[in-house]
Write a protein that holds these residues in place. Structure first.
Motif, mmCIF file in Angstrom:
data_model
loop_
_atom_site.group_PDB
_atom_site.id
_atom_site.type_symbol
_atom_site.label_atom_id
_atom_site.label_comp_id
_atom_site.label_asym_id
_atom_site.label_seq_id
_atom_site.Cartn_x
_atom_site.Cartn_y
_atom_site.Cartn_z
ATOM 1 N N UNK A 1 -3.300 6.429 8.557
ATOM 2 C CA UNK A 1 -2.937 5.150 7.956
ATOM 3 C C UNK A 1 -3.982 4.731 6.938
ATOM 4 N N UNK B 1 0.854 -1.181 0.000
ATOM 5 C CA UNK B 1 0.000 0.000 0.000
ATOM 6 C C UNK B 1 0.895 1.237 0.000
ATOM 7 N N UNK C 1 -7.677 -9.897 6.035
ATOM 8 C CA UNK C 1 -6.352 -9.450 6.459
ATOM 9 C C UNK C 1 -6.071 -8.095 5.856
ATOM 10 N N UNK C 2 -5.751 -7.144 6.690
ATOM 11 C CA UNK C 2 -5.471 -5.793 6.236
ATOM 12 C C UNK C 2 -3.977 -5.589 6.046
ATOM 13 N N UNK D 1 -1.047 10.330 12.913
ATOM 14 C CA UNK D 1 -0.630 9.590 11.721
ATOM 15 C C UNK D 1 -1.885 9.050 11.058
ATOM 16 N N UNK E 1 -1.222 -2.609 5.588
ATOM 17 C CA UNK E 1 -1.139 -1.187 5.905
ATOM 18 C C UNK E 1 -0.052 -0.492 5.094
ATOM 19 N N UNK E 2 -0.304 0.771 4.809
ATOM 20 C CA UNK E 2 0.712 1.627 4.222
ATOM 21 C C UNK E 2 1.595 2.216 5.314
ATOM 22 N N UNK E 3 2.614 2.984 4.935
ATOM 23 C CA UNK E 3 3.546 3.554 5.917
ATOM 24 C C UNK E 3 2.960 4.705 6.721
ATOM 25 N N UNK F 1 -7.449 5.157 8.630
ATOM 26 C CA UNK F 1 -7.403 5.197 10.079
ATOM 27 C C UNK F 1 -6.698 6.468 10.535
ATOM 28 N N UNK G 1 -4.384 7.607 13.760
ATOM 29 C CA UNK G 1 -3.681 7.082 14.918
ATOM 30 C C UNK G 1 -3.014 8.236 15.653
ATOM 31 N N UNK H 1 -14.396 3.336 5.647
ATOM 32 C CA UNK H 1 -14.126 2.081 4.958
ATOM 33 C C UNK H 1 -14.873 2.076 3.640
ATOM 34 N N UNK I 1 -4.224 3.383 19.716
ATOM 35 C CA UNK I 1 -4.372 2.476 18.597
ATOM 36 C C UNK I 1 -5.086 3.168 17.441
ATOM 37 N N UNK I 2 -4.979 2.606 16.250
ATOM 38 C CA UNK I 2 -5.655 3.209 15.099
ATOM 39 C C UNK I 2 -7.174 3.239 15.294
ATOM 40 N N UNK J 1 -10.700 3.708 13.107
ATOM 41 C CA UNK J 1 -11.219 3.718 11.745
ATOM 42 C C UNK J 1 -11.988 5.008 11.467
#
Lengths: 116, 113
Positions: free
Chosen positions: A91, A4, A104-105, A89, A107-109, A35, A37, A48, A42-43, A45
């Motif tokens: 995400x 991603x 399963x997700x 951040x 994630x990007x940086x 997300x 963060x 979606x 924690x992230x 949402x």
């Protein structure tokens, strides 16, 4: 397999300015997530997408945040105007959306936003 | 809304030793998924391990294993033979019928050489 992608990686703006983040999910992934963060948490949402339709945006502050996913691929998240508490951040993640491992997700940086 | 609780903000382990990270969750659903994600300092989150609630057998991935106690709503992560590369934030996450992920607040793991 490319992961991603997100850009920019870092952004510093003043409060009341606008900012936009871009995300390119893994090819073939139908589901895309944004997300927020905040440091030490924690992230959370924000929104979606399933293809180019919104599945859940219940935690998106719609008075200032907007997101779109044109053609069911890339997505942009915009904040207008930004507040100090938006420093976080952001995400982006994607998933296949179908099949046994479809949830399963990946994630990007992330994009680190600082609002001054 | 479901809640996910990680009661250990920070943990440390000696290299080559074993450490267990705790996670509890609250739900009224019977069918759901649980995950452990790792977030190294570079901030790219990666999946460590996944557990389907209907499976009684605990999931295992190499040095990582879980202790899933459905009745107690507990989902701990055990890291065996800890390595320096295991140092990261670890997040427990829940996915239920609503198809929304709920993350815990994370546990920062330090590995001591």
């Amino acid at each position: 397999e490319a992961g991603v992608a997100q850009s920019p990686r870092y952004k510093i703006i003043e409060k009341r300015q606008s900012v936009a983040f871009w995300c390119n999910p893994i090819s073939g992934h139908a589901t895309l997530y944004w997300y927020q963060q905040i440091l030490g948490q924690g992230p959370k949402l924000l929104i979606q997408f399933q293809n180019n339709g919104v599945v859940d945006d219940s935690q998106l502050p719609k008075d200032r945040f907007s997101a779109e996913r044109l053609k069911g691929v890339d997505s942009t998240l915009k904040i207008q105007p930004a507040k100090l508490e938006d420093s976080a951040v952001y995400l982006c993640a994607s998933s296949l959306g179908v099949g046994v491992t479809g949830n399963e997700q990946f994630f990007g940086p992330g994009t680190r936003l600082t609002v001054l | 809304a479901q809640t996910v609780t990680q009661s250990q903000p920070e943990m440390s382990v000696q290299e080559a030793e074993t450490v267990t990270l705790s996670c509890t969750y609250d739900t009224s659903e019977s069918d759901y998924y649980l995950f452990w994600y790792k977030q190294p300092p570079s901030r790219q989150m990666i999946l460590v391990i996944r557990q389907e609630a209907y499976k009684q057998q605990n999931a295992t991935e190499n040095r990582f294993s879980v202790n899933f106690q459905k009745a107690a709503k507990s989902f701990s992560l055990k890291i065996s033979d800890s390595q320096l590369g295991d140092a990261a934030m670890y997040f427990c996450a829940y996915l239920g019928a609503g198809n929304q992920f709920y993350f815990g607040t994370g546990t920062s793991l330090t590995v001591i050489p």
